[in-house]
Write an enzyme that holds these catalytic residues in place. Structure first.
Site, PDB file in Angstrom:
ATOM      1  CD  GLU A  53     -58.554 -13.584  -6.467  1.00 61.90           C
ATOM      2  OE1 GLU A  53     -57.671 -14.131  -7.150  1.00 61.90           O
ATOM      3  OE2 GLU A  53     -59.164 -12.567  -6.820  1.00 61.90           O
ATOM      4  CE  LYS A  55     -60.756  -9.642  -5.877  1.00 65.76           C
ATOM      5  NZ  LYS A  55     -60.620  -9.331  -7.323  1.00 65.76           N
ATOM      6  CE  LYS A 115     -55.209 -12.742  -9.551  1.00 70.13           C
ATOM      7  NZ  LYS A 115     -56.564 -12.418  -9.114  1.00 70.13           N
ATOM      8  CD  GLU A 164     -53.993 -11.845 -15.055  1.00 73.08           C
ATOM      9  OE1 GLU A 164     -54.365 -12.468 -14.039  1.00 73.08           O
ATOM     10  OE2 GLU A 164     -53.879 -10.604 -15.091  1.00 73.08           O
ATOM     11  CG  ASN A 185     -57.704 -10.404 -15.883  1.00 74.05           C
ATOM     12  OD1 ASN A 185     -58.909 -10.219 -15.773  1.00 74.05           O
ATOM     13  ND2 ASN A 185     -56.838  -9.998 -14.982  1.00 74.05           N
ATOM     14  CB  SER A 216     -61.757 -11.165 -13.963  1.00 74.08           C
ATOM     15  OG  SER A 216     -60.583 -11.078 -13.200  1.00 74.08           O
TER      16      SER A 216
END
Length: 262
Positions: A53, A55, A115, A164, A185, A216
């Site tokens: 990712e 982020k 995302k 998700e 998640n 995550s």
């Protein structure tokens, strides 16, 4: 009102404003709109399985890494042989933008996941226009009807869908959705607590027609080896790479270690 409710309330305002400025017909004229997408789901099952990712920050961790440009991060991830790259495009809470998606697309051929907190078909067209190969739909913020509609919209544009979920109730309303992947998640979006036990608990309830993705809280190759026993083929990793000065190098080291375990 919890943080998720605040994000969604702001997202409705944001989308309405964007619609008034850039009509959907204009998005459809993008040079990327007719591009053939690369399947993220297929890439997960044939490669490393890592979705790395980009982020900059998050509501739970504040600043993660503001100093790197997205092109370098994406190229580093591609060189590390990730199966997909997740690009956060929410501005207010995560410091991302659609331009990040565009720059990533210009830099790599790896499948890109937009995302975002998707609530409207307009955002699906945006994702396609800015170079995404797949979109994320979050069951916690959408009804079954909305999930079905938005997934069908994405599939009609040739994109994959990662749906998700956080619990069994959300999984049940997701089973009729035309998704390619179901992501569990491990972070509770209301409390931000994280545990990969959530992925283990829900694994056997997810039908085999979906590629299973754990999201995550994954920071070790041991955790991935464990999750593979539960049928997971995809692993979304964000902060673990982004908190370093060289996310691509960190991803390469991680994937090399993962390969040595097989």
């Amino acid at each position: 009102m919890n943080i998720l409710d605040k994000i969604i309330a702001d997202k409705f305002k944001e989308v309405e404003l964007k619609k008034s400025l850039i009509p959907i017909q204009q998005l459809e004229k993008s040079v990327l709109f007719d591009r053939t997408c690369v399947s993220l789901a297929k890439s997960l099952t044939s490669g490393s399985g890592i979705i790395a990712e980009h982020k900059r920050r998050s509501p739970s961790k504040s600043v993660i890494n503001q100093s790197l440009n997205v092109q370098d991060v994406a190229k580093g991830y591609e060189d590390a042989e990730v199966s997909g790259i997740s690009v956060l495009t929410d501005g207010k809470y995560f410091g991302g933008s659609l331009e990040d998606l565009l720059y990533a697309r210009a830099s790599v051929k790896t499948p890109l996941l937009r995302k975002e907190f998707m609530i409207d078909e307009y955002q699906v067209s945006e994702a396609k226009a800015y170079g995404a190969d797949a979109i994320l739909l979050i069951a916690a913020v959408l009804s079954e009807k909305q999930l079905i509609y938005l997934a069908d919209s994405a599939k009609n544009l040739g994109m994959d869908v990662l749906l998700e979920i956080h619990n069994e109730e959300e999984l049940r309303k997701s089973l009729k959705v035309n998704a390619d992947m179901i992501g569990v998640n491990n972070r509770n979006l209301k409390t931000f607590e994280v545990s990969i036990d959530n992925s283990k608990k829900l694994a056997e309830l997810i039908p085999d027609e979906f590629v299973k993705v754990s999201e995550s809280g994954i920071s070790t190759t041991t955790a991935i080896a464990e999750l593979k026993h539960y049928g997971y083929k995809g692993f979304l990793i964000g902060e673990n790479f982004m908190k370093t000065d060289h996310p691509g190098v960190a991803a390469k080291k991680f994937i090399t270690e993962l390969k040595s375990m097989v």
